[in-house]
Design an enzyme around this catalytic site. Structure first.
Site, PDB file in Angstrom:
ATOM      1  N   THR A 169      33.543  28.252  35.895  1.00  0.00           N
ATOM      2  CA  THR A 169      34.649  27.287  35.929  1.00  0.00           C
ATOM      3  C   THR A 169      35.382  27.127  34.597  1.00  0.00           C
ATOM      4  OG1 THR A 169      33.117  25.432  35.732  1.00  0.00           O
ATOM      5  CG2 THR A 169      33.829  26.023  37.958  1.00  0.00           C
TER       6      THR A 169
ATOM      7  N   GLN B 110      46.069  47.817  48.180  1.00  0.00           N
ATOM      8  CA  GLN B 110      44.687  47.602  47.711  1.00  0.00           C
ATOM      9  C   GLN B 110      44.587  46.290  46.949  1.00  0.00           C
ATOM     10  OE1 GLN B 110      43.092  50.610  45.150  1.00  0.00           O
ATOM     11  NE2 GLN B 110      42.497  51.926  46.846  1.00  0.00           N
ATOM     12  N   TRP B 111      45.536  46.106  46.079  1.00  0.00           N
ATOM     13  CA  TRP B 111      45.540  44.992  45.120  1.00  0.00           C
ATOM     14  C   TRP B 111      45.549  43.629  45.835  1.00  0.00           C
ATOM     15  CZ3 TRP B 111      48.125  46.151  39.952  1.00  0.00           C
ATOM     16  CH2 TRP B 111      48.113  45.064  39.100  1.00  0.00           C
TER      17      TRP B 111
ATOM     18  N   TYR C 116      58.756  41.305  45.854  1.00  0.00           N
ATOM     19  CA  TYR C 116      60.117  41.681  46.214  1.00  0.00           C
ATOM     20  C   TYR C 116      60.146  41.934  47.721  1.00  0.00           C
ATOM     21  CZ  TYR C 116      64.597  44.120  45.803  1.00  0.00           C
ATOM     22  OH  TYR C 116      65.905  44.490  45.915  1.00  0.00           O
TER      23      TYR C 116
ATOM     24  N   ARG D  47      62.677  42.678  53.345  1.00  0.00           N
ATOM     25  CA  ARG D  47      63.307  42.054  54.496  1.00  0.00           C
ATOM     26  C   ARG D  47      64.663  41.481  54.090  1.00  0.00           C
ATOM     27  NH1 ARG D  47      61.269  36.911  58.000  1.00  0.00           N
ATOM     28  NH2 ARG D  47      62.626  37.432  59.743  1.00  0.00           N
TER      29      ARG D  47
ATOM     30  N   ASP E 147      43.970  32.913  37.424  1.00  0.00           N
ATOM     31  CA  ASP E 147      43.227  32.319  36.319  1.00  0.00           C
ATOM     32  C   ASP E 147      42.318  33.393  35.718  1.00  0.00           C
ATOM     33  OD1 ASP E 147      40.466  32.150  37.452  1.00  0.00           O
ATOM     34  OD2 ASP E 147      41.411  30.745  38.847  1.00  0.00           O
ATOM     35  N   LEU E 148      41.823  33.133  34.526  1.00  0.00           N
ATOM     36  CA  LEU E 148      41.085  34.155  33.781  1.00  0.00           C
ATOM     37  C   LEU E 148      39.819  34.593  34.522  1.00  0.00           C
ATOM     38  CD1 LEU E 148      40.626  35.881  31.267  1.00  0.00           C
ATOM     39  CD2 LEU E 148      39.653  33.868  30.132  1.00  0.00           C
TER      40      LEU E 148
ATOM     41  N   HIS F 118      37.365  39.158  37.313  1.00  0.00           N
ATOM     42  CA  HIS F 118      36.690  39.705  38.498  1.00  0.00           C
ATOM     43  C   HIS F 118      37.488  40.890  39.047  1.00  0.00           C
ATOM     44  CE1 HIS F 118      34.097  39.762  41.966  1.00  0.00           C
ATOM     45  NE2 HIS F 118      35.132  39.664  42.764  1.00  0.00           N
TER      46      HIS F 118
ATOM     47  N   ARG G 246      38.311  46.922  39.337  1.00  0.00           N
ATOM     48  CA  ARG G 246      39.349  47.953  39.313  1.00  0.00           C
ATOM     49  C   ARG G 246      39.312  48.819  38.056  1.00  0.00           C
ATOM     50  NH1 ARG G 246      40.093  48.619  44.565  1.00  0.00           N
ATOM     51  NH2 ARG G 246      40.706  46.681  45.596  1.00  0.00           N
TER      52      ARG G 246
END
Lengths: 306, 306, 306, 306
Positions: free
Chosen positions: C87, C107-108, C119, C122, C215-216, C221, C226
């Site tokens: 936290t 994936q991200w 972006y 549509r 958040d950091l 994570h 990745r």
């Protein structure tokens, strides 16, 4: 458990219905029944969705044809747990009914990835039940560890503490009831204080209850943190009762969890280089290890070297 | 649906098992079967947990004794929906198997409060299936609305567009298969491109599939946004198929949802003052309403006044 | 980067303003500028909140007076990282502007704990830009590893693949533009297809862009998963660019992350018993280790024993 | 506020630093300072990220070129708020330091979409401060509304309640300190009870404190629920103090929020048909409205018709 609650559980357990969903007989065997925890608390599984096979099924939709050998289900579950592929475990869901002291509930609720409905003292009146530690759990503050417990208090000291805890909880509750002024024995000549205000007079060992529902991935994360020996005893016993239910529910996932999480140890990059040097026959001293004293000591204990 | 999949569904529907959990016969009747959507897509309920009574039970643990009149279950559910007391709806959970075009999946995944396992084109080979709009859905860009559709294309123009979509999807897929160079017809004399690279050649109307699991509160939020007439047609039809399953599953909650969300209209503070003036007999012009032209027009339409 | 974008960045970097918030000069030095990734992508930090001291401050409100020795900030951050007290790391927040191919974006986006504005094809028209792998990244499917890459393709084969990728992307884009029929060169005699439909003709290597804020704790994570060598190259390079920005932003937290996560190795309970036996001088064979062949091999490699 | 805290705030406000980030002078003017709430509580903004322009910027990346008219920023924000396009609001983040009674913290923490670090009574010792309602907030239970407050208690009754609340809080705290047996006046001849146990003796009106960080979308959702007249007074005053800070921070978003959320009213499908009939000149009775008595009454009040 009140006689009413016992009767309700028996009635729930008496009605079996047909379903086309996956079922887990070992979990059905304990469904609705209460596992006692602490002096007045309990944990009850009241619903569930999925089983070990649901984890495998989800992994197979992700990883496709390559995973379709039936003999490898347990191996696949172990692979997923080890590589922290967590989404297949999210496909299983479980719902508990839990009774617990408020100070335990305050720790527990910090886990945000669950659904919760708690008994509301704004709408309803809490029962006159408080947690009082058993003598063997009445511990002194640890002198070495800021969050830990030291020796167990004994004799007069233990008795004095228990007397204070009991008397304060009882007195605060009785004043709460007096302020609310409802039900049997109420004084019709005066209005009762709003429940949402009166509750502030209760002590933090008063029992509350809630429904708590989580998916298996988040449940295991909760259990890993709360089964840990550093977790406070009063929440650890809830985690242990829940682990029993997980073993009955998803035995393969639970075994993988116990191997890769509960019994595991993470070597940092620095620790890893120390272990390599030790395996190469070197005697590594803390001063030359790159580790702090605390980390070095913990590593040596874990390796059975101290 | 391949013959294999049809056989698998039949086999799943053939095995009934006893359970002590809540069951919903109307949802069991459609469990595992596929509701067709678009030209090759589908929605299948493959598991669920809870029913209307689970919502009531959760609300009652929160609101306590005051809610215990059996006759009022539907009223309680309506009260919860109306006052956005969302946690009791989180006590129900449902799991779908869905087949959908990638560009629809990209919109859908923006709803973060669900559990998802998608078929991975990194590990496996996608099928040769693409979405091609039916003629009546082949619409021109709206001239008034940046995100909307205008007139339906006709004749040669429609044909030209459909030809391009079909030819490009087919050609890109065939080149994908040629680059991967696996399975029947593969050329053993040359290596295949890594699947994780080859997939980049596919067009966004290629079909993918996933397991998607959500609690009832988050599912209804998703449906409210995607059933809306402003949602793109190609995702709206999935929402509509899912709404059918929700009606079978939790009829009281679904009726409340349709009254308080789908058919509802939120008056802003400014709109509310306009409605009050109108009810007092005043004729309110847009210029004196405090509303923009667009808002004023929408309000009048909603009130049946335009 | 278009000249317009370059000018916008210069203008953003020209205006310094006073603030009473924490600032990080090393991150301010790279704020707004683009770190190039792949052939047309980039990563830009466009806002941030907090620094190493904010992590310490949050931990101190949790752990109270006992943590108030200024000299121990780095030690406290290491302690928090090691014991997964996550936290305090959530008190720092960062916002990126990222340009990336759609298949990478797919994936991200599975990381749900971030805020995203992408972006929208549509509402708007995508640019004519596609990812084409550099020759050294054009790899064959691994024969041993279902998700991995093997040898790099060479000569004619590489050329043939690149030609297909380029031609299909260009042709699909040009047909997309033709169907939309807007802007310069549009044919006023026929209506354009709705953008929300036309986009389905694009290939998955088309570039998109988004604002991504996390958040950091959740950022780290994401990076841990990745940056891993098993992650696909095309997303790993984004993670590496972001890691540079984290080093500039929160150097103490980033160093702890690299020691306890990136360079770490988790021993399962079974692996731990093998390491203990080895340290006691025993020669442990795979067959008697309780580990699978794959796990045993990975353990030995990690320990520098193979 | 202790003299130490006042000095710390002054020191934080004395150091201005240059930044290339967006800044909001009106919020900088109140940064770090405490807004008093209840008898001992407060709300302090201690960090923030983004401003109204960041919302617009995020919407523009989503909706593209069509949104680039500078003059329309406020209109765009209103459009986003009205159509519940929530992701652009997630691009702003704010961090508070808050001091509040435990029973308020228990309500508050149910909002799961925030980052929290709370002062830990497991590690540290709580201060001797309790919430005692001011006389005008000492209300009786409502007789009509299960969760509401009725008349204010007066005279002897009020005094009796306040005496009980004060005496019980003080006694429980003093016994807590006695059991812990630390600091000045500690008895070195006996061990102190572990803090993690002793804390259970405190009453729910004891003050705690935390850092609480949320994005603007989730903050506004929290405020909408807690500013509502049905929210308990003791949490509503925190929401009101925070709303002041939001007005200074993002004035356009806050104005849209007050119009479309705080002052808004949602007509259900059934209510909408009633309003249409009324506008057509019909006199609609509750019995023929399709609404329950409670809903009908609420609708008439809202329309200024009752």
């Amino acid at each position: 458990m009140s006689p009413e609650q016992t009767a309700e559980i028996e009635s729930l357990r008496a009605e079996s219905r047909p379903t086309l969903r996956a079922t887990v007989p070992a979990l059905e065997a304990m469904l609705h029944t209460a596992l006692p925890v602490l002096d007045h608390g309990f944990v009850r599984v009241i619903d569930y969705m999925g089983d070990d096979a649901a984890i495998v099924q989800a992994a197979r939709v992700s990883y496709g044809r390559g995973t379709r050998k039936v003999s490898e289900d347990t191996g696949l579950i172990r692979y997923l747990m080890r590589h922290r592929h967590s989404t297949p475990f999210e496909m299983c869901e479980i719902k508990y009914h839990i009774k617990l002291p408020i100070f335990v509930a305050r720790q527990w609720i910090r886990h945000r990835t669950a659904n919760v409905n708690e008994y509301s003292a704004r709408y309803s009146i809490l029962d006159r039940e408080f947690y009082l530690p058993a003598p063997q759990h009445l511990a002194a503050q640890s002198s070495s560890n800021r969050q830990g417990r030291g020796e167990v208090l004994e004799g007069d000291q233990a008795e004095a503490v228990l007397d204070l805890l009991r008397q304060d909880a009882v007195r605060c509750y009785d004043h709460y009831a007096e302020m609310i002024n409802e039900g049997e024995g109420a004084d019709p000549s005066r209005p009762g204080l709003a429940r949402e205000l009166a509750r502030m007079n209760l002590t933090l060992n008063t029992y509350t209850q809630w429904y708590w529902k989580a998916d298996l991935h988040n449940l295991l994360h909760f259990l890993a943190l709360r089964i840990d020996p550093h977790a406070q005893y009063e929440i650890r016993v809830y985690a242990e009762a829940m682990l029993q239910t997980v073993r009955a529910w998803v035995p393969a996932a639970c075994a993988a969890f116990e191997d890769y999480r509960v019994g595991a140890f993470t070597l940092s990059a620095t620790m890893l280089s120390v272990v390599r040097r030790m395996l190469a026959g070197e005697t590594v001293e803390q001063a030359a290890s790159g580790l702090s004293k605390r980390e070095f000591a913990e590593l040596m204990t874990t390796l059975g070297w101290a």
